[in-house]
Design a protein around this motif. Structure first.
Motif, short mmCIF file in Angstrom:
data_model
loop_
_atom_site.label_atom_id
_atom_site.label_comp_id
_atom_site.label_asym_id
_atom_site.label_seq_id
_atom_site.Cartn_x
_atom_site.Cartn_y
_atom_site.Cartn_z
N ASP A 19 -44.61 -16.98 -7.12
CA ASP A 19 -43.43 -17.02 -6.29
C ASP A 19 -43.20 -15.61 -5.85
O ASP A 19 -42.43 -15.55 -4.75
N ASP A 20 -43.54 -14.32 -6.58
CA ASP A 20 -43.08 -13.27 -6.00
C ASP A 20 -44.08 -12.88 -4.76
O ASP A 20 -43.54 -12.19 -3.96
N VAL A 21 -45.20 -13.40 -4.87
CA VAL A 21 -46.25 -13.05 -3.70
C VAL A 21 -45.38 -13.73 -2.49
O VAL A 21 -45.49 -12.97 -1.46
N PHE A 22 -44.99 -14.95 -2.53
CA PHE A 22 -44.60 -15.70 -1.27
C PHE A 22 -42.96 -14.84 -0.85
O PHE A 22 -43.06 -14.67 0.27
N LYS A 23 -42.21 -14.52 -2.08
CA LYS A 23 -41.08 -13.77 -1.81
C LYS A 23 -41.18 -12.52 -1.03
O LYS A 23 -40.35 -12.10 -0.09
N LYS A 24 -42.18 -11.75 -1.39
CA LYS A 24 -42.35 -10.23 -0.99
C LYS A 24 -43.43 -10.16 0.17
O LYS A 24 -43.83 -9.20 0.49
N GLY A 25 -43.59 -11.13 0.72
CA GLY A 25 -44.54 -11.19 2.26
C GLY A 25 -45.20 -12.26 2.67
O GLY A 25 -45.28 -12.59 3.74
N GLU A 26 -45.70 -13.25 1.63
CA GLU A 26 -46.75 -14.25 2.10
C GLU A 26 -46.02 -15.37 2.58
O GLU A 26 -46.35 -16.03 3.21
N ALA A 27 -44.60 -15.33 2.39
CA ALA A 27 -43.97 -16.67 3.14
C ALA A 27 -43.90 -16.27 4.60
O ALA A 27 -43.63 -16.89 5.39
N ASP A 28 -43.37 -14.98 4.83
CA ASP A 28 -43.45 -14.50 6.38
C ASP A 28 -44.94 -14.63 6.97
O ASP A 28 -44.77 -15.01 7.93
N PRO A 81 -26.97 -37.77 11.95
CA PRO A 81 -26.25 -36.39 11.94
C PRO A 81 -25.62 -36.09 10.49
O PRO A 81 -25.27 -37.13 9.78
N PHE A 82 -25.87 -34.82 10.02
CA PHE A 82 -25.37 -34.36 8.60
C PHE A 82 -25.13 -32.85 8.57
O PHE A 82 -25.81 -32.27 9.60
N HIS A 83 -24.74 -32.49 7.74
CA HIS A 83 -24.47 -31.09 7.49
C HIS A 83 -25.80 -30.47 6.73
O HIS A 83 -26.21 -31.00 5.87
N ALA A 84 -26.58 -29.66 7.46
CA ALA A 84 -27.80 -29.08 7.18
C ALA A 84 -28.06 -27.92 6.41
O ALA A 84 -27.31 -26.87 7.04
N THR A 85 -28.66 -27.68 5.14
CA THR A 85 -28.89 -26.37 4.76
C THR A 85 -30.28 -26.17 4.34
O THR A 85 -30.95 -27.11 4.21
N VAL A 86 -30.94 -24.85 4.76
CA VAL A 86 -32.34 -24.77 4.40
C VAL A 86 -32.00 -23.58 3.45
O VAL A 86 -31.48 -22.51 3.55
N VAL A 87 -32.94 -23.75 2.40
CA VAL A 87 -33.27 -22.65 1.47
C VAL A 87 -34.52 -22.34 1.37
O VAL A 87 -35.53 -22.82 1.47
N GLU A 88 -34.85 -20.95 1.85
CA GLU A 88 -36.30 -20.31 2.42
C GLU A 88 -36.48 -18.99 1.75
O GLU A 88 -35.59 -17.98 2.10
N PRO A 89 -37.57 -18.76 1.64
CA PRO A 89 -38.07 -17.14 0.94
C PRO A 89 -38.39 -16.30 2.16
O PRO A 89 -38.05 -15.18 1.94
N SER A 90 -38.71 -16.85 3.35
CA SER A 90 -39.15 -16.03 4.33
C SER A 90 -37.98 -15.65 5.46
O SER A 90 -37.26 -16.33 5.77
N ALA A 91 -37.82 -14.25 5.21
CA ALA A 91 -36.78 -13.79 6.23
C ALA A 91 -36.90 -13.86 7.78
O ALA A 91 -36.45 -14.00 8.52
N ALA A 92 -38.29 -13.66 7.90
CA ALA A 92 -38.66 -13.95 9.33
C ALA A 92 -38.57 -15.34 9.83
O ALA A 92 -38.00 -15.69 10.95
N ALA A 93 -38.92 -16.51 8.75
CA ALA A 93 -38.54 -17.78 9.45
C ALA A 93 -36.99 -17.98 9.27
O ALA A 93 -36.60 -18.71 10.43
N ILE A 94 -36.15 -17.65 8.55
CA ILE A 94 -34.52 -17.61 8.57
C ILE A 94 -34.00 -17.02 9.85
O ILE A 94 -33.33 -17.56 10.56
N ALA A 95 -34.65 -15.72 10.40
CA ALA A 95 -34.37 -14.95 11.51
C ALA A 95 -34.38 -16.03 12.58
O ALA A 95 -33.77 -16.24 13.65
N ASP A 96 -35.67 -16.51 12.95
CA ASP A 96 -35.97 -17.55 13.81
C ASP A 96 -35.22 -18.74 13.80
O ASP A 96 -34.77 -19.13 14.74
#
Length: 244
Positions: A19-28, A81-96
């Motif tokens: 999990d930490d591997v993805f959190k610290k860079g691989e998710a990006d 139509p609905f209220h949408a929430t995403v939880v995601e470890p990648s900062a790059a994906a979230i910024a996009d």
């Protein structure tokens, strides 16, 4: 001696929790590799949307765990139509995603620690998420998805669906002891007797086509479950009534 900072960081990632591997860079890194494919998602071919329409599911608050930049959730939002929430470890994906899809709320976190209130959503989506989760935090992640899904709500799981559990080495990080874990994840929820099966579709991971001869390594399922806390139990007023 490692003089390249990126290479040193990469080597350090190889020695810690998956999990930490993805959190610290691989998710990006995953997002950068798949950004083009995410932009080409075709709503009319989305098996999850088909399931929701088939069973006339109309959620009002939806969470996608590991939803990347929100492309899939945005397409669903246009159809239902609905209220949408995403939880995601990648900062790059979230910024996009914040740039492309302002109607979606983004929160950066792992599946094992969802920053959401109890029973906050009537639909939770986990698409190719559980196969990446470290086995040490799998049950905690499953518990988190259950915690944020309200009773009577729906859980949609899209993931590999082999005839028997197995794991495959993660080829994007060689010699890392990282794995893709392929198994029947809906069964974990069904075994609690707190979820029941609503709908299920099996198809090929590459072609997205259904078929009888799909290779076990490419077998994928889209499964819709419903959370019901008491409906799965036969009720008796007394021990004598149950005949034990």
């Amino acid at each position: 001696i490692l003089t390249d900072t990126k290479e040193r960081d990469r080597c350090e990632l190889l020695m810690i929790n998956q999990d930490d591997v993805f959190k610290k860079g691989e998710a990006d890194q995953w997002f950068q590799r798949n950004a083009g494919a995410l932009s080409c998602i075709q709503p009319q071919k989305d098996v999850l949307l088909d399931l929701l329409k088939t069973f006339q599911i109309h959620p009002t608050k939806v969470l996608e765990v590991g939803g990347s930049n929100g492309a899939r959730l945005y397409n669903l939002q246009q159809a239902i139509p609905f209220h949408a929430t995403v939880v995601e470890p990648s900062a790059a994906a979230i910024a996009d995603g914040k740039t492309r899809f302002p109607s979606i709320e983004f929160r950066q976190a792992l599946a094992s620690d969802l920053p959401c209130e109890d029973s906050a959503f009537d639909l939770v989506i986990a698409g190719f998420v559980m196969c990446w989760i470290d086995r040490a935090s799998l049950l905690r992640s499953i518990g988190e998805m259950d915690r944020v899904l309200k009773p009577g709500g729906f859980l949609a799981i899209l993931d590999f669906f082999p005839p028997r559990p197995h794991r495959v080495g993660y080829h994007h990080l060689e010699n890392s002891d990282l794995w893709t874990y392929k198994q029947n994840y809906p069964d974990i929820f069904l075994s609690t007797n707190l979820y029941h099966l609503v709908g299920h579709s099996i198809f090929d991971h590459s072609s997205k086509q259904a078929g009888a001869d799909i290779s076990p390594r490419d077998r994928v399922s889209a499964t819709l479950l419903r959370k019901q806390l008491s409906e799965g139990y036969q009720s008796f007023a007394t021990l004598e009534d149950c005949g034990f």
